[in-house]
Write a protein that holds these residues in place. Structure first.
Motif: not given
Length: 106
Positions: A16, A18, A43, A45, A79-82, A84, A104-106
């Motif tokens: 997973s 983001t 990514h 973080s 576009t930021v999404c999560e 999987h 899915s969009k975050t």
């Protein structure tokens, strides 16, 4: 490495992430007519490692097939999404590719 039989713990390859979509190649089709799209995900973080905050930045090649590829082809850059999926060798044998199975969009 052998794969355990039924009832035994199977090796795990689930990821997973983001990330932002930073590159998208045009939608293409396999010889069997299955839609495919290649992307690059980015990514960033801050992760704590050994009690020290560490900034993590990475880009990874990604690929999606079928209806998911068609949906991703319509997503805008950045576009930021999560996402999987799982990791596999890249198609050309150079590096690793993230095979997207859901997002899915975050």
């Amino acid at each position: 490495m052998s794969v355990p039989g039924p009832g035994v713990n199977q090796p795990l390859n689930r990821c997973s992430l983001t990330a932002a979509v930073v590159q998208v190649q045009g939608l293409r089709y396999t010889p069997a007519g299955i839609p495919v799209i290649n992307l690059v995900l980015e990514h960033e973080s801050v992760i704590t490692e050994l009690d020290t905050p560490r900034t993590v930045k990475l880009q990874i090649k990604a690929v999606a097939f079928g209806a998911l590829a068609e949906v991703l082809a319509r997503q805008g850059l950045e576009t930021v999404c999560e996402f999987h999926g799982f990791l596999a060798n890249a198609r050309n044998g150079k590096g690793t590719a993230f095979h997207i199975q859901d997002f899915s969009k975050t």
